[in-house]
Design a protein around this motif. Sequence first.
Motif, mmCIF file in Angstrom:
data_model
loop_
_atom_site.group_PDB
_atom_site.id
_atom_site.type_symbol
_atom_site.label_atom_id
_atom_site.label_comp_id
_atom_site.label_asym_id
_atom_site.label_seq_id
_atom_site.Cartn_x
_atom_site.Cartn_y
_atom_site.Cartn_z
ATOM 1 N N THR A 37 -21.099 -30.751 -15.652
ATOM 2 C CA THR A 37 -19.962 -30.588 -14.744
ATOM 3 C C THR A 37 -20.360 -30.908 -13.305
ATOM 4 O O THR A 37 -19.642 -31.595 -12.578
ATOM 5 C CB THR A 37 -19.419 -29.155 -14.816
ATOM 6 O OG1 THR A 37 -19.028 -28.866 -16.170
ATOM 7 C CG2 THR A 37 -18.212 -28.979 -13.894
ATOM 8 N N THR A 38 -21.517 -30.430 -12.893
ATOM 9 C CA THR A 38 -22.019 -30.711 -11.544
ATOM 10 C C THR A 38 -22.214 -32.206 -11.336
ATOM 11 O O THR A 38 -21.867 -32.760 -10.283
ATOM 12 C CB THR A 38 -23.347 -29.979 -11.293
ATOM 13 O OG1 THR A 38 -23.142 -28.568 -11.453
ATOM 14 C CG2 THR A 38 -23.874 -30.250 -9.899
ATOM 15 N N SER A 39 -22.744 -32.873 -12.347
ATOM 16 C CA SER A 39 -22.966 -34.318 -12.253
ATOM 17 C C SER A 39 -21.639 -35.066 -12.140
ATOM 18 O O SER A 39 -21.505 -36.001 -11.340
ATOM 19 C CB SER A 39 -23.742 -34.822 -13.469
ATOM 20 O OG SER A 39 -25.030 -34.255 -13.515
ATOM 21 N N LEU A 40 -20.638 -34.653 -12.925
ATOM 22 C CA LEU A 40 -19.326 -35.296 -12.875
ATOM 23 C C LEU A 40 -18.678 -35.112 -11.504
ATOM 24 O O LEU A 40 -18.108 -36.047 -10.933
ATOM 25 C CB LEU A 40 -18.419 -34.705 -13.956
ATOM 26 C CG LEU A 40 -18.737 -35.092 -15.402
ATOM 27 C CD1 LEU A 40 -17.892 -34.258 -16.361
ATOM 28 C CD2 LEU A 40 -18.480 -36.570 -15.637
ATOM 29 N N ARG A 44 -17.586 -37.929 -8.469
ATOM 30 C CA ARG A 44 -16.254 -38.000 -7.856
ATOM 31 C C ARG A 44 -16.328 -37.862 -6.340
ATOM 32 O O ARG A 44 -15.658 -38.580 -5.600
ATOM 33 C CB ARG A 44 -15.346 -36.915 -8.443
ATOM 34 C CG ARG A 44 -14.949 -37.196 -9.882
ATOM 35 C CD ARG A 44 -14.118 -36.086 -10.463
ATOM 36 N NE ARG A 44 -12.800 -36.013 -9.875
ATOM 37 C CZ ARG A 44 -11.778 -36.815 -10.177
ATOM 38 N NH1 ARG A 44 -11.944 -37.787 -11.057
ATOM 39 N NH2 ARG A 44 -10.604 -36.658 -9.619
ATOM 40 N N TYR A 45 -17.162 -36.950 -5.855
ATOM 41 C CA TYR A 45 -17.289 -36.770 -4.409
ATOM 42 C C TYR A 45 -17.919 -38.005 -3.753
ATOM 43 O O TYR A 45 -17.559 -38.373 -2.635
ATOM 44 C CB TYR A 45 -18.119 -35.525 -4.096
ATOM 45 C CG TYR A 45 -17.401 -34.234 -4.385
ATOM 46 C CD1 TYR A 45 -16.074 -34.067 -3.999
ATOM 47 C CD2 TYR A 45 -18.029 -33.188 -5.051
ATOM 48 C CE1 TYR A 45 -15.397 -32.892 -4.271
ATOM 49 C CE2 TYR A 45 -17.357 -32.016 -5.329
ATOM 50 C CZ TYR A 45 -16.040 -31.869 -4.932
ATOM 51 O OH TYR A 45 -15.376 -30.706 -5.197
ATOM 52 N N LYS A 46 -18.846 -38.620 -4.444
ATOM 53 C CA LYS A 46 -19.450 -39.843 -3.917
ATOM 54 C C LYS A 46 -18.391 -40.933 -3.793
ATOM 55 O O LYS A 46 -18.347 -41.666 -2.793
ATOM 56 C CB LYS A 46 -20.585 -40.319 -4.831
ATOM 57 C CG LYS A 46 -21.269 -41.593 -4.337
ATOM 58 C CD LYS A 46 -22.367 -42.053 -5.286
ATOM 59 C CE LYS A 46 -23.006 -43.346 -4.789
ATOM 60 N NZ LYS A 46 -24.030 -43.860 -5.735
ATOM 61 N N LYS A 83 -15.005 -30.871 -17.466
ATOM 62 C CA LYS A 83 -14.390 -32.134 -17.068
ATOM 63 C C LYS A 83 -13.104 -31.895 -16.283
ATOM 64 O O LYS A 83 -12.824 -32.588 -15.299
ATOM 65 C CB LYS A 83 -14.110 -32.996 -18.294
ATOM 66 C CG LYS A 83 -15.367 -33.565 -18.936
ATOM 67 C CD LYS A 83 -15.039 -34.338 -20.202
ATOM 68 C CE LYS A 83 -16.316 -34.884 -20.851
ATOM 69 N NZ LYS A 83 -16.028 -35.572 -22.133
ATOM 70 N N MET A 84 -12.318 -30.888 -16.723
ATOM 71 C CA MET A 84 -11.090 -30.577 -16.006
ATOM 72 C C MET A 84 -11.399 -30.050 -14.606
ATOM 73 O O MET A 84 -10.722 -30.395 -13.634
ATOM 74 C CB MET A 84 -10.262 -29.559 -16.790
ATOM 75 C CG MET A 84 -9.572 -30.152 -18.002
ATOM 76 S SD MET A 84 -8.380 -29.036 -18.758
ATOM 77 C CE MET A 84 -9.484 -27.823 -19.503
ATOM 78 N N MET A 85 -12.416 -29.214 -14.492
ATOM 79 C CA MET A 85 -12.807 -28.686 -13.185
ATOM 80 C C MET A 85 -13.253 -29.810 -12.255
ATOM 81 O O MET A 85 -12.855 -29.881 -11.088
ATOM 82 C CB MET A 85 -13.929 -27.660 -13.348
ATOM 83 C CG MET A 85 -13.509 -26.359 -13.992
ATOM 84 S SD MET A 85 -14.920 -25.286 -14.338
ATOM 85 C CE MET A 85 -15.560 -25.019 -12.690
ATOM 86 N N SER A 89 -11.320 -31.227 -8.829
ATOM 87 C CA SER A 89 -12.042 -30.785 -7.636
ATOM 88 C C SER A 89 -11.839 -31.673 -6.417
ATOM 89 O O SER A 89 -12.037 -31.238 -5.293
ATOM 90 C CB SER A 89 -13.548 -30.702 -7.939
ATOM 91 O OG SER A 89 -14.070 -31.976 -8.260
ATOM 92 N N GLY A 90 -11.448 -32.935 -6.613
ATOM 93 C CA GLY A 90 -11.306 -33.837 -5.478
ATOM 94 C C GLY A 90 -9.945 -33.820 -4.820
ATOM 95 O O GLY A 90 -9.737 -34.497 -3.818
#
Length: 204
Positions: A37-40, A44-46, A83-85, A89-90
């Motif tokens: 989840t952290t990697s996903l 997205r933030y990148k 994955k939903m989180m 998150s973005g």
Amino acid sequence: MIMKELQEDNSENNVKIYIESLIQAVLVPYRFHPNRTTSLAAVRYKKLFELSSLYCGDSKLEDFDTEFPDIEEFSILPNSHGKMMAQASGGIFIDYIFERCLTHTYLDGTVVSFAVKQYIKENNKAPEKLQDLVPRFLDNVPIDVFDGKQLKYSKENMWIYSVGYNLEDNGGSRESYIDIPTCYNVKKCYNNPTIPVNTEYLDN
């Protein structure tokens, strides 16, 4: 008799609770993997960081999905909750990018509108084009943050406008005057943000 029935009910409830606990113990690690989840989320933030440096019309925020998928179908997949989180998150950063674009447009358009009014005061007529304001009233004509070209001006309607999020030159409109708190929720406004030149205040 009543006590016996209560004990049987409690026994059944305890079994249900135990079974539910076992299911959760199996499903929670399956549905949520912290590291994945952290990697996903990081990916997205990148991507959002990369979008923030583009002209607003090139950022394609509408393709950056933050909606929840179908829960019933999605929940059977590994790390479905994670994955939903990560997917949701973005959302707040997308809103920030969108509002930033409209805020820049409003500020630059307001500066230009004041320059137009000063031009009218000194020349007793409106400028034919924004370039007429340079260099006496403006150092340069501000860039439209949506398409990277100059902001637009309508002498006939006395307003400054942007091509907006759809990148179409719609000529500006009274119905799309920018109101920052609500403009990014109104399609007519964010696709054609317009800043009026309030010439009625020229004598004040």
